[in-house]
Write a protein that holds these residues in place. Structure first.
Motif, PDB file in Angstrom:
ATOM      1  N   VAL A 106      -0.471   4.073   6.986  1.00 60.25           N
ATOM      2  CA  VAL A 106      -1.179   2.747   6.891  1.00 60.25           C
ATOM      3  C   VAL A 106      -1.121   2.146   8.358  1.00 60.25           C
ATOM      4  O   VAL A 106      -0.128   2.191   8.857  1.00 60.25           O
ATOM      5  CB  VAL A 106      -0.443   1.748   5.953  1.00 60.25           C
ATOM      6  CG1 VAL A 106      -1.100   0.439   5.858  1.00 60.25           C
ATOM      7  CG2 VAL A 106      -0.377   2.190   4.495  1.00 60.25           C
ATOM      8  N   THR A 111       0.938  -1.389  -0.036  1.00 61.00           N
ATOM      9  CA  THR A 111       0.111  -0.008  -0.095  1.00 61.00           C
ATOM     10  C   THR A 111       0.925   1.399  -0.074  1.00 61.00           C
ATOM     11  O   THR A 111       0.507   2.233  -0.625  1.00 61.00           O
ATOM     12  CB  THR A 111      -0.910  -0.059   1.332  1.00 61.00           C
ATOM     13  OG1 THR A 111      -1.799  -1.176   1.143  1.00 61.00           O
ATOM     14  CG2 THR A 111      -2.006   1.200   1.229  1.00 61.00           C
ATOM     15  N   THR A 134      -4.923   4.543   5.615  1.00 57.63           N
ATOM     16  CA  THR A 134      -5.294   3.224   5.274  1.00 57.63           C
ATOM     17  C   THR A 134      -5.607   2.263   6.395  1.00 57.63           C
ATOM     18  O   THR A 134      -4.430   2.110   7.099  1.00 57.63           O
ATOM     19  CB  THR A 134      -4.569   2.678   3.922  1.00 57.63           C
ATOM     20  OG1 THR A 134      -4.634   3.709   3.116  1.00 57.63           O
ATOM     21  CG2 THR A 134      -4.939   1.503   3.544  1.00 57.63           C
TER      22      THR A 134
END
Length: 328
Positions: free
Chosen positions: A243, A154, A267
């Motif tokens: 993240v 990611t 995220t």
């Protein structure tokens, strides 16, 4: 065979149990090392309805195949059994198989026993130079390896990480971060005994939650605990665009600052166990020495399992992982 059997909340008994009977495509494994996992502790405390008593717990195991053409082969066990044919399995996400089963959860008994039966494709051969205690760490470390892999996918530019929890899951995640290219890592661990061990024995930058600066921000945050308080810490300390990899299953709700995560485009990735490839990759990293000496375990005979659980419950164990030896 002898086994450590869960009989109800905070009740474990070391007694005789039926020997497992391998079916075609399975091997009988003589268990020589099996770790105590946080999920075993949840069951022991009566917090996991998926693991009703009586039941043999334990799923972090390694040993030797007994009988058949592979007799004597040293193996570590991927305890997660998937169907191999569903959409998730065909996509390489077998950990999300709707029919997945894991040993230590009915109908499959676990590895706190002298023997376990497991299908061939779930066994990874262990080189002769790797002790069984290290080989048994493939399962818990694979959880962190999987979370780090997803976070790195990611955010490939990630350089800093915060790991919440200094048990085997958190420490395994920290070692996986290094192996996958992230070296600036802080571990938050509230237990002073464990924290001192991480610093002195594992060469980790471990701090108390009270010593985490309020304005400290990290590219990646790994929550290896999974309580509302740790999720609050995760969502407060992920940088904008960062993240959160969530592994822990401490409790089901609360803690996330959804407003901040939305406004800062943070995220959140829920991560469940690992894929079969993650397990193999983690095992290979152990064999290659990329995860360090892995000398942070404490070994005890399986017969002392009740005391080991009690010590973990009371926070009396500095080592991140207790390994039980069924044939000691």
């Amino acid at each position: 065979m002898k086994a450590l059997i869960y009989d109800g909340p905070e009740k474990l008994a070391f007694r005789d149990a039926p020997d497992p009977q391998p079916t075609p495509g399975q091997q009988l494994i003589r268990i020589l090392a099996v770790g105590i996992c946080g999920s075993d502790m949840h069951a022991y405390l009566g917090h996991d309805e998926r693991r009703p008593a009586p039941l043999i717990l334990g799923h972090e195991a390694a040993g030797v195949i007994t009988g058949g053409p592979r007799d004597g082969e040293r193996v570590t066990i991927n305890p997660l059994v998937s169907c191999g044919t569903c959409t998730a399995c065909m996509m390489g996400k077998d950990n999300l198989c709707p029919d997945r089963k894991i040993i230590s959860m009915p109908p499959r008994e676990g590895a706190f026993a002298q023997f376990v039966a497991m299908r061939d494709e779930n066994l990874v051969t262990v080189p002769a130079h790797i002790p069984f205690a290290k080989a048994s760490l493939a399962e818990p470390i694979a959880c962190g390896w999987h979370a780090v892999r997803l976070a790195r996918h990611t955010l490939p530019s990630a350089r800093t990480a915060l790991v919440i929890g200094g048990g085997a899951i958190g420490l395994g995640a920290a070692l996986s971060l290094v192996a996958q290219g992230i070296h600036d890592i802080t571990i938050v661990e509230p237990n002073g005994l464990r924290r001192d061990y991480l610093i002195s024995h594992c060469n980790q930058h471990a701090i108390s939650p009270d010593d985490l600066p309020q304005n400290a921000l990290f590219d990646v945050v790994i929550d290896g605990v999974g309580y509302a308080a740790t999720r609050a810490t995760a969502s407060a300390h992920a940088r904008p665009g960062g993240v959160i990899g969530h592994i822990g299953l401490g409790e089901g709700t609360g803690g996330l600052d959804i407003r901040r995560m939305t406004l800062q485009e943070i995220t959140f990735i829920g991560t469940y166990t690992y894929t079969a490839q993650d397990f193999r990759d983690t095992a290979q990293a152990i064999f290659d020495g990329r995860l360090g000496p892995l000398d942070w375990t404490e070994a005890r005979p399986l017969s002392e399992g009740p005391n080991a659980f009690a010590d973990i419950r009371a926070g009396r164990t500095p080592a991140p992982k207790i390994i039980l030896e069924p044939h000691s």
